[in-house]
Design an enzyme around this catalytic site. Structure first.
Site, short mmCIF file in Angstrom:
data_model
loop_
_atom_site.label_atom_id
_atom_site.label_comp_id
_atom_site.label_asym_id
_atom_site.label_seq_id
_atom_site.Cartn_x
_atom_site.Cartn_y
_atom_site.Cartn_z
N ASP A 25 0.73 -0.97 0.06
CA ASP A 25 -0.02 0.03 -0.23
C ASP A 25 1.10 0.96 -0.10
O ASP A 25 2.35 0.84 0.65
CB ASP A 25 -1.11 0.18 1.13
CG ASP A 25 -2.14 1.39 1.06
OD1 ASP A 25 -2.03 1.67 0.01
OD2 ASP A 25 -2.38 1.12 2.02
N GLY A 26 0.43 2.02 -0.65
CA GLY A 26 0.81 3.73 -0.40
C GLY A 26 1.11 4.45 -1.84
O GLY A 26 2.05 5.09 -1.34
N GLY A 28 0.20 5.27 -4.76
CA GLY A 28 -0.22 6.90 -4.83
C GLY A 28 0.52 7.58 -4.41
O GLY A 28 0.65 8.83 -4.81
N ARG A 29 0.74 7.69 -2.94
CA ARG A 29 0.51 8.71 -2.34
C ARG A 29 1.81 9.64 -1.92
O ARG A 29 2.54 10.29 -2.26
CB ARG A 29 0.43 8.27 -0.94
CG ARG A 29 -0.83 8.70 -0.14
CD ARG A 29 -1.41 8.41 1.50
NE ARG A 29 -1.66 6.31 1.18
CZ ARG A 29 -1.05 5.39 2.01
NH1 ARG A 29 -1.93 5.57 3.07
NH2 ARG A 29 -2.29 4.22 2.18
N ARG A 38 -0.21 9.37 -9.78
CA ARG A 38 -0.39 7.56 -9.02
C ARG A 38 0.39 6.54 -9.23
O ARG A 38 0.91 5.87 -9.19
CB ARG A 38 -1.59 7.83 -8.69
CG ARG A 38 -2.44 8.26 -8.35
CD ARG A 38 -3.88 8.11 -8.58
NE ARG A 38 -4.39 6.55 -7.21
CZ ARG A 38 -4.07 6.57 -6.13
NH1 ARG A 38 -3.94 7.04 -5.00
NH2 ARG A 38 -4.18 5.30 -5.75
N ASN A 73 -10.63 -3.52 -5.93
CA ASN A 73 -9.95 -2.33 -6.87
C ASN A 73 -10.31 -1.56 -7.86
O ASN A 73 -10.03 -0.79 -8.90
CB ASN A 73 -8.32 -2.93 -6.89
CG ASN A 73 -7.44 -2.39 -5.82
OD1 ASN A 73 -7.13 -3.61 -5.55
ND2 ASN A 73 -8.34 -1.36 -4.72
N TRP A 74 -11.06 -2.65 -7.88
CA TRP A 74 -12.10 -2.49 -9.91
C TRP A 74 -13.31 -0.47 -10.13
O TRP A 74 -13.24 -0.03 -10.97
CB TRP A 74 -12.94 -3.07 -10.03
CG TRP A 74 -12.45 -4.12 -10.37
CD1 TRP A 74 -12.28 -5.30 -10.07
CD2 TRP A 74 -11.36 -5.08 -11.85
NE1 TRP A 74 -11.62 -6.83 -10.26
CE2 TRP A 74 -11.78 -6.31 -11.55
CE3 TRP A 74 -11.36 -4.12 -13.07
CZ2 TRP A 74 -10.53 -6.60 -12.63
CZ3 TRP A 74 -10.70 -5.02 -13.87
CH2 TRP A 74 -10.23 -5.61 -13.90
N ARG A 203 -5.68 -1.82 8.45
CA ARG A 203 -6.56 -2.60 8.31
C ARG A 203 -6.67 -3.87 7.08
O ARG A 203 -4.94 -3.44 6.64
CB ARG A 203 -7.56 -1.96 7.29
CG ARG A 203 -7.54 -1.39 6.29
CD ARG A 203 -8.36 -0.29 6.13
NE ARG A 203 -8.60 0.37 5.15
CZ ARG A 203 -7.91 1.74 4.89
NH1 ARG A 203 -7.74 2.32 6.35
NH2 ARG A 203 -7.82 2.08 4.11
N SER A 205 -7.98 -5.24 4.73
CA SER A 205 -8.59 -4.56 3.56
C SER A 205 -8.84 -5.98 2.89
O SER A 205 -8.97 -6.33 0.92
CB SER A 205 -7.98 -3.87 2.55
OG SER A 205 -7.41 -2.67 3.24
#
Length: 249
Positions: A25-26, A28-29, A38, A73-74, A203, A205
């Site tokens: 995760d991360g 995009g950030r 992104r 994610n779609w 989390r 997810s």
């Protein structure tokens, strides 16, 4: 390749988790911090995955399951989804030779029917090329959702009961596990010992909810493209300070 052999690392750590799951995760950030789109972060994340995979292999990890794309994610922007769906094509073209050289075996879990043809073809080609390898299993969770996995397993079990292939009394935890997508993994390594999530989110997810019942969790604020060898070693060091009780005192 990274200057640290598995043998010497095992002297430092009390034990190496046999199955590690990673929620990557991360991306995009990470890109946003650099004033980039992104998709730039997703591309950088591929390099992190290659380094983490080789490091895990050197350490003696048996299975590395990575959350590449969830069923949820779609709902992301279409251009981002299209880019992510093309990532396996790029990743396997660039990295399969070095993964194959390191005896890594590529497998996957997830629903394949919705994947683009090019994505599925690249995945199947990588699986076929590495199918005889006996080292670390790099297990891609692609179009995967834990609840959907369990729902599908329940349907198959119910059908087998209706077809008189099973009696209700035969249904055990082990039997249910045989109907899950991870049934292709070696029996002793189906459930993750350690689950890592990057980017500071706390989390799961929908990632391996059944298999993670007794997993240890490691949450780090490090964004996925920055999660390299040193960060993996840090996570394993933290894991080695845990006492796994499996529900016991």
């Amino acid at each position: 390749m990274f200057g640290l052999k598995a043998k010497s690392t095992k002297k430092v750590f009390g034990g190496i988790p046999k199955h590690i799951g990673i929620i990557m995760d991360g991306n995009g950030r990470w890109a946003k911090k650099r004033l980039k789109p992104r998709v730039f972060g997703h591309k950088a994340g591929m390099d992190a995955l290659q380094e983490v995979t080789i490091t895990a292999s050197e350490l003696g990890v048996k299975v590395l399951t990575v959350y590449a794309f969830s069923t949820e994610n779609w709902s992301r922007p279409q251009d981002e989804v299209s880019f992510i769906m093309n990532l396996p094509v790029t990743f396997f073209d660039k990295y399969v030779p070095v993964l194959h050289e390191n005896n890594v075996k590529i497998q996957m879990i997830g629903e394949t029917s919705r994947l683009p043809e090019d994505t599925l073809a690249a995945l199947n080609a990588a699986i076929d090329k590495t199918k005889r390898n006996t080292g670390l299993i790099l297990n891609f969770a692609l179009n995967y959702g834990g609840r959907a996995e369990i729902t599908s397993a329940v349907r198959f079990i119910a059908q087998d009961v209706l077809d008189a292939k099973l009696n209700p009394g035969d249904i055990t935890e082990d039997l249910i596990a045989n109907y899950l997508m991870t049934d292709h993994l070696p029996y002793l390594y189906r459930d993750p010992d350690l689950i890592i999530r990057t980017s500071g989110e706390l989390r799961l997810s929908n990632f391996l909810p059944w298999q993670s019942a007794y997993s240890e969790f490691y949450f780090t604020p490090v964004l996925w493209p920055d999660f390299k060898k040193a960060e993996l070693l840090k996570a394993i060091a933290d894991y080695n300070h845990r006492q796994r009780r499996f529900g016991k005192v």
